[in-house]
Design a protein around this motif. Structure first.
Motif, PDB file in Angstrom:
ATOM      1  N   UNK A 224       0.414  -1.495  -0.043  1.00  0.00           N
ATOM      2  CA  UNK A 224       0.631   0.280   0.147  1.00  0.00           C
ATOM      3  C   UNK A 224       0.568   1.409  -0.292  1.00  0.00           C
ATOM      4  N   UNK A 225       1.910   1.245   0.442  1.00  0.00           N
ATOM      5  CA  UNK A 225       2.829   2.025   0.310  1.00  0.00           C
ATOM      6  C   UNK A 225       2.957   2.499  -1.297  1.00  0.00           C
ATOM      7  N   UNK A 226       3.095   1.757  -2.261  1.00  0.00           N
ATOM      8  CA  UNK A 226       4.033   1.870  -3.885  1.00  0.00           C
ATOM      9  C   UNK A 226       2.682   3.068  -4.009  1.00  0.00           C
ATOM     10  N   UNK A 227       3.123   3.970  -5.384  1.00  0.00           N
ATOM     11  CA  UNK A 227       2.412   4.942  -5.570  1.00  0.00           C
ATOM     12  C   UNK A 227       0.759   4.298  -6.285  1.00  0.00           C
ATOM     13  N   UNK A 228       0.512   5.686  -6.039  1.00  0.00           N
ATOM     14  CA  UNK A 228      -1.514   5.716  -5.948  1.00  0.00           C
ATOM     15  C   UNK A 228      -1.775   5.026  -7.582  1.00  0.00           C
ATOM     16  N   UNK A 229      -0.776   6.095  -8.595  1.00  0.00           N
ATOM     17  CA  UNK A 229      -1.615   5.233  -9.722  1.00  0.00           C
ATOM     18  C   UNK A 229      -0.986   4.243 -10.702  1.00  0.00           C
ATOM     19  N   UNK A 230       0.614   3.306  -9.823  1.00  0.00           N
ATOM     20  CA  UNK A 230       0.738   2.266  -9.855  1.00  0.00           C
ATOM     21  C   UNK A 230      -0.131   1.082  -9.841  1.00  0.00           C
ATOM     22  N   UNK A 231      -0.476   0.774  -8.433  1.00  0.00           N
ATOM     23  CA  UNK A 231      -1.741  -0.118  -7.559  1.00  0.00           C
ATOM     24  C   UNK A 231      -3.078   0.285  -8.602  1.00  0.00           C
ATOM     25  N   UNK A 232      -3.431   1.325  -8.963  1.00  0.00           N
ATOM     26  CA  UNK A 232      -4.540   1.351  -9.813  1.00  0.00           C
ATOM     27  C   UNK A 232      -4.971   1.911 -11.290  1.00  0.00           C
ATOM     28  N   UNK A 233      -3.758   1.829 -11.800  1.00  0.00           N
ATOM     29  CA  UNK A 233      -3.910   1.566 -12.701  1.00  0.00           C
ATOM     30  C   UNK A 233      -3.430   0.909 -13.849  1.00  0.00           C
ATOM     31  N   UNK A 234      -3.462   0.060 -14.671  1.00  0.00           N
ATOM     32  CA  UNK A 234      -2.653  -0.740 -15.279  1.00  0.00           C
ATOM     33  C   UNK A 234      -1.567  -0.364 -15.857  1.00  0.00           C
ATOM     34  N   UNK A 235      -0.685  -1.756 -16.620  1.00  0.00           N
ATOM     35  CA  UNK A 235       0.350  -1.184 -17.180  1.00  0.00           C
ATOM     36  C   UNK A 235       0.730  -1.383 -18.421  1.00  0.00           C
ATOM     37  N   UNK A 236      -0.418  -1.051 -19.066  1.00  0.00           N
ATOM     38  CA  UNK A 236      -1.036  -1.052 -20.797  1.00  0.00           C
ATOM     39  C   UNK A 236      -1.656   0.259 -20.742  1.00  0.00           C
ATOM     40  N   UNK A 237      -2.221   0.824 -19.589  1.00  0.00           N
ATOM     41  CA  UNK A 237      -2.374   2.256 -19.911  1.00  0.00           C
ATOM     42  C   UNK A 237      -1.287   3.356 -19.616  1.00  0.00           C
ATOM     43  N   UNK A 238      -1.009   2.863 -18.229  1.00  0.00           N
ATOM     44  CA  UNK A 238       0.170   4.102 -18.207  1.00  0.00           C
ATOM     45  C   UNK A 238       1.164   3.871 -19.469  1.00  0.00           C
TER      46      UNK A 238
ATOM     47  N   UNK B 222       0.847   4.108 -22.395  1.00  0.00           N
ATOM     48  CA  UNK B 222       0.238   4.149 -23.558  1.00  0.00           C
ATOM     49  C   UNK B 222      -0.219   5.064 -23.961  1.00  0.00           C
ATOM     50  N   UNK B 223      -1.359   5.867 -22.377  1.00  0.00           N
ATOM     51  CA  UNK B 223      -1.318   6.433 -22.088  1.00  0.00           C
ATOM     52  C   UNK B 223      -0.791   8.201 -21.176  1.00  0.00           C
ATOM     53  N   UNK B 224       0.287   8.649 -21.579  1.00  0.00           N
ATOM     54  CA  UNK B 224       0.520  10.018 -20.150  1.00  0.00           C
ATOM     55  C   UNK B 224      -0.236  10.595 -20.176  1.00  0.00           C
ATOM     56  N   UNK B 225      -0.904  11.189 -21.012  1.00  0.00           N
ATOM     57  CA  UNK B 225      -1.969  12.108 -20.883  1.00  0.00           C
ATOM     58  C   UNK B 225      -3.188  11.896 -20.067  1.00  0.00           C
ATOM     59  N   UNK B 226      -3.734  10.974 -20.324  1.00  0.00           N
ATOM     60  CA  UNK B 226      -4.925  10.192 -19.593  1.00  0.00           C
ATOM     61  C   UNK B 226      -4.075  10.122 -18.001  1.00  0.00           C
ATOM     62  N   UNK B 227      -2.831   9.518 -17.434  1.00  0.00           N
ATOM     63  CA  UNK B 227      -2.373   9.397 -16.426  1.00  0.00           C
ATOM     64  C   UNK B 227      -2.310  10.558 -15.702  1.00  0.00           C
ATOM     65  N   UNK B 228      -1.590  11.370 -16.820  1.00  0.00           N
ATOM     66  CA  UNK B 228      -1.745  12.781 -15.576  1.00  0.00           C
ATOM     67  C   UNK B 228      -2.660  13.155 -15.580  1.00  0.00           C
ATOM     68  N   UNK B 229      -3.939  13.480 -16.101  1.00  0.00           N
ATOM     69  CA  UNK B 229      -4.838  13.606 -15.675  1.00  0.00           C
ATOM     70  C   UNK B 229      -5.721  12.749 -14.369  1.00  0.00           C
ATOM     71  N   UNK B 230      -5.185  11.606 -14.322  1.00  0.00           N
ATOM     72  CA  UNK B 230      -5.986  10.536 -13.238  1.00  0.00           C
ATOM     73  C   UNK B 230      -5.078  11.192 -12.216  1.00  0.00           C
ATOM     74  N   UNK B 231      -3.848  11.710 -12.192  1.00  0.00           N
ATOM     75  CA  UNK B 231      -3.315  11.817 -11.009  1.00  0.00           C
ATOM     76  C   UNK B 231      -3.685  13.094 -11.064  1.00  0.00           C
ATOM     77  N   UNK B 232      -3.973  14.827 -11.770  1.00  0.00           N
ATOM     78  CA  UNK B 232      -4.766  15.501 -11.089  1.00  0.00           C
ATOM     79  C   UNK B 232      -5.615  15.307 -10.383  1.00  0.00           C
TER      80      UNK B 232
END
Length: 266
Positions: free
Chosen positions: A146-160, A162-172
């Motif tokens: 649970x100490x790993x970054x939230x985006x790593x835990x929540x979003x699959x590797x394919x999405x991370x 292939x979709x840098x803009x979507x990843x940035x918006x999710x982080x925002x």
């Protein structure tokens, strides 16, 4: 579609920020993940409204623009949802929940069965208290998980990848989620067990991403098998946030399901 309105609904102990597409269609209420808020549904709001539904998204207590939740008195997520539904005069609605939202959706379904037309839960541990379920989930994790970054835990590797803009918006959206504070987990009003879920009144659809680190497909298949009548959709490559990563497939599965529920009601 009528103009989307926003507001704050007064509930016992605070206010919940929401948006509401309006309209005369059957209501659909969206319950966000613990890392998100009412902002987490950009690809569902328009799609569901265009399909003829009145769509409502809201931030739970302690999340974006809603009242703070104190660790001493966090309130019940299910009770807050019931209060919101009353303020907005929704009547029976379809609940669509992801991740932590699925815990409160299951809790609400047990405490307010007549208030739901159907229940959709994606990528959620569902708050099930049975020891066998807890042990199976625990075996999937390791010290520091649970100490790993939230985006790593929540979003699959394919999405991370292939979709840098979507990843940035999710982080925002995640950075805005807690109003500058820490996440406070709300209380559960009902005991969520295999036995209690076995008596769920509304039709149930479960969705899981093939790359979900919290509840991978074999685990969600077990849940579907133990909830009478539950349907299951597996979305390959998606992680824990299937509605964000693969919105078209997610929307197609949910709209197909609730459409069949509505047809059966007529």
């Amino acid at each position: 579609m009528t103009e989307v309105r926003e507001g704050k609904a007064a509930i016992p102990g605070g206010e919940l920020w929401y948006w509401d597409t309006g309209g005369d269609g059957p209501p659909v209420v969206l319950l966000h993940a613990g890392t998100g808020s009412a902002l987490s549904w950009p690809d569902q709001r328009a799609a569901f409204a265009e399909a003829g539904y009145r769509v409502v998204g809201y931030s739970r207590r302690g999340h974006y623009r809603s009242s703070a939740a104190s660790p001493e008195a966090p309130g019940s997520g299910a009770d807050d949802l019931a209060a919101l539904a009353s303020v907005l005069d929704l009547g029976p609605f379809h609940a669509v929940a992801v991740a932590a939202g699925g815990i409160f959706a299951a809790d609400f379904a047990l405490g307010h069965p007549a208030a739901l037309r159907s229940l959709v839960i994606a990528g959620s541990v569902m708050g099930i208290a049975d020891a066998d379920w807890q042990a199976r989930l625990g075996a999937l994790r390791f010290p520091g998980f649970r100490d790993l970054p939230h985006d790593f835990l929540e979003l699959g590797p394919t999405y991370r990848a292939e979709n840098p803009d979507g990843l940035a918006e999710w982080r925002r959206i995640h950075e805005l989620a807690y109003n500058g504070g820490e996440m406070v987990v709300q209380d559960i009003s009902n005991e969520i067990t295999w036995a209690s879920l076995g008596g769920l009144a509304p039709p149930v659809l479960l969705i899981v991403g093939g790359a979900d680190l919290y509840v991978p497909p074999p685990v969600m298949r077990e849940a579907a098998a133990r909830i009478p009548g539950a349907q299951l959709v597996v979305m390959p490559d998606a992680g824990h946030c299937a509605q964000w990563e693969q919105p078209e497939e997610f929307n197609r599965a949910v709209l197909g399901f609730i459409g069949r529920v509505e047809a059966a009601r007529t």
